[in-house]
Design a protein around this motif. Sequence first.
Motif: not given
Length: 278
Positions: A40-45
């Motif tokens: 939930s703390a990751a911002r990905t492609n």
Amino acid sequence: ETALVGLQPPTATTEAREARGRVERQRARRIEGITMSSSSAARTNLTSNSVRLHRDEVLGEGNFRTAYAGTYIGGNRNNQEAVCKSFKIQYRGLESDFFASDFDVADKAIQYAEEWNEFVDSDETILITRGSIHTIGARRYLVEPMIRNFTKFTSNNGWISDEEGWCGEAMEAFTHYTYHRSGGNLIVCDLQGRHKNNRYDKSKSRFELTDVAVCSRRCSYGPTDLGEKGIDSFFNSHVCNQFCSVNGHWARPKRTRQWFPVSSSTSMMRSSQAHLLN
């Protein structure tokens, strides 16, 4: 992992055991990477695996790399803006070191951001960008979702912005928190990105960060890891604020020193120069 160990014959050579060990470590890293990319703390492609590079549209230029505009093709981010980062020709020698460690750095930062998000107010939560490497033509690019209205909060050499108000204080405190939670073994620093404010729904406001660095006592996080001297330099500049020690007393070094020229630019060293940080 247990299955792999069980298949090891009792007469295996040292070389074979070491090879199996490398495979297991690589597998563990892949598993951890998959876990962190779905955090939930990751911002990905997300599911977007292709990008159209706009080489004539330069978004920014640092000492080492140039950032170009791009557009995702297909997947969840279809037609959304992307940023494609490539090393300048004279610094291509840093490329292998950087790409080898980039995901380790992002995953470590995501780990601590997850913990941070559990106790801070919703508008102080952090997302860490975790991009992917694309080869376009003969060059490699780190591709990730675009961040507009970009702000540099801290560097990895001890520089801290004094112009960002409570947002800057929260970012400093996050770095302090990572030192405390790691038992003084590392800090997540070089914090840059934006505070995305949603004035209609505070729960959707958050920090979105990219290109973070880790400084560790073992210098194990690539060319932006300035080791113990990077840790000392941060705390030489950091003054505890309203966000520090909100869930109990946070440890900090007893003695500090500024080891590097203070600059908002990210400092890098080749892995062959790591001994200079001891």
